[in-house]
Scaffold this active site. Structure first.
Site, short mmCIF file in Angstrom:
data_model
loop_
_atom_site.label_atom_id
_atom_site.label_comp_id
_atom_site.label_asym_id
_atom_site.label_seq_id
_atom_site.Cartn_x
_atom_site.Cartn_y
_atom_site.Cartn_z
N THR A 350 -19.83 10.22 -47.09
CA THR A 350 -20.04 11.47 -47.80
C THR A 350 -20.82 12.40 -46.90
OG1 THR A 350 -20.08 10.32 -49.92
CG2 THR A 350 -21.19 12.43 -49.86
N GLY A 433 -22.60 6.23 -50.18
CA GLY A 433 -21.94 5.45 -51.21
C GLY A 433 -22.91 4.92 -52.26
#
Length: 530
Positions: A350, A433
């Protein structure tokens, strides 16, 4: 303050505006927006668009986003959930009939409809100042004319090369000449440049209707997916009311489920009931955090899901009683494997970024593909890397997170915002995550309980209980004697495959008129201000 004789980063200080991202070119793009008259939202979208080009393994326009925004630095924080949904045709009976027992990361059934572009364009229209074409111009330029690979990004290319080889379009774009590019080599994504340019000119509909959407749908259906043009056209994120808890005199804001921000607040509620012991990286402290992690993540897996499809007991999870009962279940002498179920009273990659402008608009923004390069599928004409967020759905009938048509999966990505006395004081976030909820707690407690500055709190060694096998991922910077002591208490330690997470944050000092930023050394990024 850090020991200046040791390698490391100092916090960055500036009076007017600041951006903290995991890539220097993204931070620079955000600052350029601020200097040109844009605000924090313009800067955030410009930065994340650049990251979708320059960090293609970590994020992309085929993924999802979440945002917390504090206009003019007020504590009336706005939340936005830009997570995508399963195709309308998704049905557990269908998967059972097809013999599907789990969604692998490279399954078309793990691909949810991307929500990021809908989120970007909604947030820009409602809160931005600059024309969308100007905001997306830096990303289009890097995609079309190239960008040099930085160290962490090159490492990500190398690590995911086997995945990229499984998809002909991914291999063509990301393995030029059949191999991953190296540090300092230029890389190009010309199909993505054309797609971004279409969005910059025609907005949201350019992505969710017409040729670009058809390209994604056709490719997914060729792989066996259930996606339709109607699924893409119907995509719509939503404004949400942030959920909060008070910790050490501050209010912590998180997005509500289907994200795991509620688990950040649960962990902080647990920590608020415990004495601050010795130091942040000691045997007792790490044991305590790891046991809290086991219990809180067990609650996450039991209860957190899309509230439009499941009854998510937010108030019960955040109750004082539940936090106390979890704390009471911790044994300081021994690890619990597996963790105990403490019922409620009522029966993975991310990018994250923070931007603050001269008017003190504060933006906390996160964008994801989930795992590195998501599903590994890349639409052939548009160059869109497709996420694999559906990998997080359950196929257990009756489970709150069981897949259903139009349902959003449990999400790991979570932006954070800290406020005090009616003002925003820090947009912050952690990548990585499952680590993210635990990471928010570690970052905040290291600042607010142990007095670390914003950069020291990011630099400190990290640990994490892996929800998949209950082993403890522990960075090598944790001293060996502490690792040995944790092992003696029953923790099964393992080295992480990659450095644990990443983080960005900006502290707003209202009295001095100074912004202070930090950027995680586990990534290539930088905090920059002017």
């Amino acid at each position: 303050m850090r020991n200046l004789e040791l390698p490391g980063r100092s916090p960055v200080h500036a009076p007017h505006g600041m951006a903290a991202t995991s890539h220097p070119l993204a931070s620079q793009a955000a600052l350029d927006m601020l200097k040109a008259g844009g605000n924090a939202m313009d800067g955030a979208i410009a930065a994340v668009a650049v990251q979708c080009v320059t960090e293609p393994g970590s994020t992309g326009i085929g993924g999802d986003c979440f945002c917390l925004y504090a206009p003019e630095g007020r504590d009336k924080v706005i939340g936005f959930n830009g997570s995508g949904r399963a195709p309308a045709a998704a049905d557990i009976a269908y998967y059972r009939d097809q013999g599907v027992t789990e969604f692998s990361r490279m399954s078309p059934h793990a691909v949810t409809v991307p929500g990021a572009i809908d989120g970007w364009t909604r947030l820009h229209a409602d809160h931005g100042r600059m024309p969308l074409a100007d905001v997306l111009a830096p990303a289009i330029n890097y995609a079309r004319h190239g960008y040099p690979l930085s160290s962490r990004v090159a490492s990500d290319f190398e690590a995911c090369a086997p995945l990229l080889r499984t998809d002909e379009n991914a291999a063509r774009i990301f393995l030029p000449g059949g191999k991953p590019p190296k540090v300092g080599e230029m890389h190009f994504q010309k199909e993505l440049a054309d797609t971004l340019e279409a969005i910059s000119t025609h907005g949201r509909d350019a992505f969710y209707e017409g040729e670009i959407a058809q390209d994604m749908v056709d490719y997914l259906r060729s792989k066996g997916g259930l996606h339709s043009m109607q699924d893409f056209a119907a995509t719509k994120g939503e404004y949400v009311t942030p959920i909060t808890t008070d910790f050490r005199g501050y209010t912590v804001h998180e997005c509500p489920p289907n994200g795991q921000g509620i688990i950040v607040l649960l962990l902080l509620n647990m920590m608020s009931k415990l004495d601050v012991i010795d130091g942040p990286v000691t045997t007792d402290r790490l044991h305590l955090e790891l046991e809290a992690c086991r219990l809180a993540y067990r609650a996450r897996n039991l209860y957190v899901a899309d509230p439009a499809f499941a009854d998510v007991p937010v108030e019960d999870i955040l109750s004082d009683d539940y936090a106390q009962r979890l704390v009471d279940a911790i044994d300081m002498t021994r690890a619990q494997e597996p963790p105990a179920d403490i019922p409620l009273t009522r029966h993975r990659d991310t990018v994250y970024l923070s931007v603050v402008d001269k008017d003190r608009n504060a933006c906390s923004f996160i964008n994801t593909l989930y795992m590195g390069w998501g599903s590994g599928f890349v639409a052939p004409k548009s160059g869109v890397v497709l996420q694999n967020r559906g990998h997080g759905f359950s196929l257990e009938p009756g489970h709150p997170n069981c897949i259903a048509g139009g349902k959003r999966p449990l999400h790991t990505i979570i932006p954070g915002m800290l406020t005090q006395k009616g003002r925003a004081v820090m947009p912050f976030g952690v990548m990585g995550g499952h680590y993210q909820a635990f990471g928010h707690m570690q970052f905040l407690t290291r600042m607010l309980d142990y007095g670390m500055d914003i950069q020291e709190a990011m630099d400190a060694p990290r640990t994490m209980v892996d929800p998949d096998d209950d082993a403890v991922e522990i960075e090598g910077t944790v001293p060996q004697d502490i690792q040995d002591a944790l092992t003696a208490r029953g923790h099964r330690l393992k080295a992480p495959e990659r450095p644990i997470g990443g983080s960005q944050a900006i502290w707003i000092d209202w009295e001095q008129g100074v912004l202070t930023g930090g950027s995680d050394p586990r990534k290539d990024g930088a905090a920059m201000g002017y």
